[in-house]
Design a protein around this motif. Structure first.
Motif, PDB file in Angstrom:
ATOM      1  N   LYS A 230       0.824  -1.237   0.001  1.00 13.86           N
ATOM      2  CA  LYS A 230      -0.075  -0.055  -0.102  1.00 13.86           C
ATOM      3  C   LYS A 230       0.912   1.360   0.062  1.00 13.86           C
TER       4      LYS A 230
ATOM      5  N   ALA B 232       1.045   3.830  -3.001  1.00 13.52           N
ATOM      6  CA  ALA B 232       0.560   5.344  -2.627  1.00 13.52           C
ATOM      7  C   ALA B 232       1.874   6.254  -3.151  1.00 13.52           C
TER       8      ALA B 232
ATOM      9  N   PRO C 218      -2.580   6.112  -4.432  1.00 12.72           N
ATOM     10  CA  PRO C 218      -3.172   5.741  -3.019  1.00 12.72           C
ATOM     11  C   PRO C 218      -4.243   5.131  -3.071  1.00 12.72           C
ATOM     12  N   ASP C 219      -4.464   3.820  -2.259  1.00 13.42           N
ATOM     13  CA  ASP C 219      -5.403   2.991  -2.279  1.00 13.42           C
ATOM     14  C   ASP C 219      -6.082   2.709  -3.892  1.00 13.42           C
TER      15      ASP C 219
ATOM     16  N   LYS D 280      -6.332   4.546  -6.237  1.00 15.39           N
ATOM     17  CA  LYS D 280      -7.259   5.489  -6.917  1.00 15.39           C
ATOM     18  C   LYS D 280      -6.114   6.134  -8.132  1.00 15.39           C
TER      19      LYS D 280
ATOM     20  N   ASN E 136      -6.653  -5.908  -1.649  1.00 15.56           N
ATOM     21  CA  ASN E 136      -5.711  -5.581  -0.788  1.00 15.56           C
ATOM     22  C   ASN E 136      -4.867  -4.290  -1.356  1.00 15.56           C
ATOM     23  N   LEU E 137      -5.355  -3.858  -2.558  1.00 12.56           N
ATOM     24  CA  LEU E 137      -4.637  -2.394  -2.790  1.00 12.56           C
ATOM     25  C   LEU E 137      -5.672  -1.564  -3.437  1.00 12.56           C
ATOM     26  N   GLY E 138      -6.971  -1.900  -3.627  1.00 11.88           N
ATOM     27  CA  GLY E 138      -8.000  -1.039  -3.894  1.00 11.88           C
ATOM     28  C   GLY E 138      -7.900  -0.798  -5.354  1.00 11.88           C
TER      29      GLY E 138
END
Lengths: 553, 309
Positions: free
Chosen positions: A380, A384, A389-390, A392, A421-423
């Motif tokens: 993560k 980021a 980040p997440d 996005k 886990n990472l979005g």
């Protein structure tokens, strides 16, 4: 409720098998199969029916490159050396050998009284003839490059020189074979057990170039000899009375079948129509068969891994690649998806390859931690840092795999792990037909792709030289002068210390740069009746029945 | 008649040439080549292989060379099965596929026509319902499912029949059943509907009124007319069924040509793809020609006088 308990039972049994699989792996090379176990009485009828799963495309050792051909060839031919039940390359056609100081010249002394299945003596000339023949450009051997270790072997195969006598193999007399290498090759004895290095009967081949097409004209020198070959249906081999070590051979007859369909294979095995099934086993049936003991696994020298296209954003950022790798729960994949006792891979070179001392893998340890919580936190952070980040803003990407085999469930699991886990939410899956897939991947027209590699010989090099800048096998787009130099150093040197150190550094680099995302180490999956003993299912090469026998049952 | 046959032969050869050319260029247009595998070959080795099989020649030269050899029915070496020629592979596979196919065809014709006749004569009675229900099942269940179910019941559960392979009569039962299910059902439905149509015809009523015995009536007048659509269907069906079914041959591990055909495409074994395609096409063209000639024999309304009709 009942269903859940059943499931729990199956799961725990699967884990048991997994543990058993690990157990077989520790030990120096891993003892494959049980040879002459205690207690077992030999049955009167020493015959086996073995399903290969596919028709061997050729029985010519110089032309073969696939597993079913190599399986039969292992049993009807023999090289200078042979892999034995202890996982060592022992003297076979050769009785002894000497190496020059610089490791470049090997002199093999052949055994006395070795014969072809037609009664002719096996001579050093047969070896010289076979190797030069496989290297001849017009012969078109797909595995010719296995002989590039010989001095001028590559030049002759490429047509840069035309005189075969300049190739580094020479029969000094009937019993003595002198081999000159391009570079010191400490694992040369594992190569001489490989089909491309088998001798071929010079007299027979010169008289009939198509000698290997049918059983009637095929002459071998192994523990068994071929007596019948009905293409696409069966291939029958029987004990070879001319074999030098025939007293060791207990089986009288093996009938190889070529049944391709997994469900049919399982039925034939359970019906008793087949004693050993080396062909397909349906993925859906595997956990059940492993639990009941009807299917078995042994370690295989191979790695299932993912690669990303390092020339394409965002994958050109090493932090993104590392994050993707860290966020994969390898243990969950082998336990819940592939479920055949594979070992989760936290590094690239599989266990079972000797180092200067000990095991190459054990000495180096893991390059990825087994602690998933820490891995996810680190992943993560890296993602980021890379600007997502997440997850996005992470651009859409595609996981590419081939239709054949069970690659989709693995891809789906990885897709879900990256999401959870990472979005990262916009990963999609795409499957392609095998040859289309290979080309797409090779041309770097992909984002993320599955990959797999089986070792050719017992040395870490077989897993590492594929990532050099000029390697045709390197489909990652990653190129590094430093890496190339490490591989070159290892290839030039005869000093095991220097070689292994360079290769450890090279492997570490693959992880510092996150070039590969290993998932698991392969296993051999097969079915074998409990009364079949002593069949070798080695980590490299093919199944060997030389030491096999049928126990009274 | 002779002129008609000659004209049909000529158009057949033209058709074959078009098929050969299309297959030649299409098979080479699919991405990936015969020597691609997970282990990439070094460029030098690949070059040697291309040279060996003349894949380094310009495509027009490969095409002309292939066409010339095709005329002599020399189908070339297989890329995948390095020691075998395509002619040899077809010579091994076709007799097996044909044997299986002929058995399936015989079952389809005998059972299909009988069921169709019975259904038509016993329309809306239980015989009809039973036959048509079975026909619907046979028509709609894919052969690979039928094959698997048969193996499950007769090999796995009951242990009566060997699960696969070829060579003895007990090994033939399940694949023949699985392979004939579709054509049997199709023929049964075809015969039933055309029989019903024929039975309504005035000449049938007339014949019956004259007091013609039932079986002669059925055989000589009804069936002879009702069979025509079956013959139309039999032409392409024979060619298709004789050259083998990939699915059936894979499930039952039968060393036939159907399996070869599909795997040759996966292997990009160009010569084998071409060879099997051409073999199949020749059979198909021949079968269609024979069917058209049969019409003339069976159906008096058709005259195959050559020239102006």
């Amino acid at each position: 409720m009942k269903m859940r308990r059943l499931r729990a039972l199956v799961a725990s049994l699967a884990i048991l098998t997994l543990v058993a699989g690990c157990g077989a792996r520790t030990g120096d090379e891993g003892q494959q199969g049980s040879t002459g176990g205690p207690g077992g009485q030999q049955a009167a009828k020493q015959e086996l029916v073995v399903n290969l799963g596919a028709e061997p495309p050729t029985m010519d050792p110089g032309l073969m490159e696939d597993h079913s051909s190599i399986t039969v060839a292992t049993n009807i031919f023999e090289g200078l050396t042979r892999l034995n039940p202890d996982g060592k390359y022992e003297a076979a056609m050769a009785e002894s050998w000497e190496t020059s100081e610089d490791g470049l010249v090997w002199t093999f002394k052949l055994r006395d009284g070795i014969q072809w299945s037609n009664g002719d003596p096996v001579t050093a000339h047969d070896f010289e003839f076979a190797w030069k023949r496989a290297l001849a450009p017009e012969f078109g051997s797909p595995y010719a490059y296995q002989l590039y270790y010989l001095k001028n072997g590559e030049k002759y195969n490429k047509g840069e020189i035309t005189d075969p006598d300049q190739v580094g193999v020479k029969a000094l007399d009937d019993k003595t074979l002198q081999v000159t290498l391009e570079a010191p090759t400490p694992y040369f004895l594992s190569l001489t057990a490989f089909p491309t290095y088998y001798p071929v009967p010079k007299k027979v081949v010169e008289a009939n170039p198509n000698w290997a097409a049918e059983a009637a004209t095929l002459v071998g020198n192994g523990p068994f000899k071929i007596v019948e070959w009905v293409h696409n249906d069966k291939l029958v081999i029987v004990k070879n009375e001319n074999y030098w070590d025939k007293d060791t051979v207990k089986l009288e007859k093996i009938t190889f079948l070529m049944v391709p369909d997994g469900a049919t294979n399982v039925t034939m095995f359970e019906n008793g129509e087949v004693d050993v099934n080396l062909g397909a086993i349906p993925q859906a049936d595997l956990p059940r068969l492993l639990a009941s003991g009807d299917a078995k696994v042994t370690p295989q020298l191979g790695t299932y891994y993912y690669i990303v296209n390092t020339t394409k954003p965002p994958f050109n950022d090493v932090r993104v690649r590392k994050a993707l790798s860290l966020a994969i729960d390898r243990k969950a994949i082998v336990e819940n998806v592939t479920r055949a006792g594979e070992l989760p891979a936290y590094a690239f070179v599989p266990p079972g390859i000797p180092d200067v001392s000990g095991d190459f893998r054990q000495n180096a340890g893991n390059y990825i931690s087994e602690d998933m919580e820490a891995n996810i936190a680190e992943a993560k952070r890296l993602l980021a840092e890379a600007g997502y980040p997440d997850g996005k803003g992470f651009p859409p990407a595609v996981i590419l795999y081939n239709q054949e085999g069970a690659h989709q469930p693995v891809a789906e699991a990885i897709q879900a792990m990256w999401k959870q886990n990472l979005g990262i939410t916009n990963i999609t899956l795409q499957s392609q037909e095998w040859k289309v897939f290979l080309q797409t991947r090779h041309n770097l027209q992909y984002d993320i792709a599955r990959n797999g590699w089986l070792g050719d010989y017992l040395d870490p090099m077989t897993f590492l030289d594929m990532f050099t800048s000029d390697s045709g096998q390197n489909d990652t787009g990653w190129k590094s002068k430093e890496y190339d130099e490490l591989i070159a150093t290892a290839k030039r040197s005869a000093d095991p210390q220097v070689r292994m150190e360079a290769m450890h550094k090279a492997e570490k680099m693959l992880f510092d740069e996150a070039v590969v995302i290993p998932i698991y180490f392969y296993v051999n999956k097969f079915q074998e009746k409990p009364w079949v003993k002593g069949v070798l299912h080695p980590p490299i090469g093919a199944e060997d029945f030389k030491w096999a026998y049928v126990e009274a049952h | 008649m002779a002129r008609y046959v000659a004209r049909r032969l000529l158009s057949g050869i033209l058709t074959l040439w078009v098929i050969a050319s299309l297959t030649f260029f299409l098979s080479r247009a699919i991405p990936g080549g015969p020597f691609d595998s997970e282990k990439q070959l070094p460029p030098a080795v690949l070059e040697n292989l291309n040279k060996k099989y003349h894949l380094d020649w310009p495509i027009w030269k490969q095409y002309l060379d292939y066409m010339w050899r095709l005329i002599k029915w020399d189908l070339g070496p297989s890329f995948r099965y390095a020691n075998q020629t395509v002619n040899e592979i077809i010579a091994q596979g076709f007799p097996v596929s044909a044997q299986l196919g002929l058995m399936a065809l015989a079952v389809a014709v005998v059972v299909g026509i009988s069921a169709g006749i019975i259904s038509a004569l016993r329309q809306y009675r239980w015989q009809d319902h039973l036959a048509m229900t079975l026909a619907t099942v046979g028509f709609s269940v894919p052969s690979f499912i039928l094959g698997s179910i048969l193996i499950y019941i007769f090999s796995y559960r009951l242990g009566w029949l060997p699960a696969s392979r070829w060579g003895t009569w007990d090994r033939a039962i399940m694949p023949v059943l699985a392979l004939s299910a579709f054509p049997t059902s199709f023929i049964a439905r075809l015969v039933r509907s055309s029989m019903l149509e024929v039975l309504q015809q005035d000449y049938m009523k007339a014949a019956r009124a004259k007091g013609m015995p039932g079986y002669i009536l059925i055989y000589r007048h009804a069936l002879k007319n009702a069979i025509l659509p079956v013959i139309t269907f039999l032409g392409p069906l024979s060619a298709q069924i004789l050259t083998g079914s990939f699915v059936i041959e894979t499930i039952f591990a039968i060393p036939g040509m159907g399996r070869t055909f599909v795997t040759s495409i996966a292997n990009r074994d160009y010569t084998l793809i071409m060879g099997v395609t051409m073999f199949y096409s020749v059979l198909l063209v021949a079968a269609n020609l024979i069917v058209d000639l049969l019409y003339a024999v069976v159906d008096p309304r058709i005259k195959v006088a050559g020239g102006g009709e």
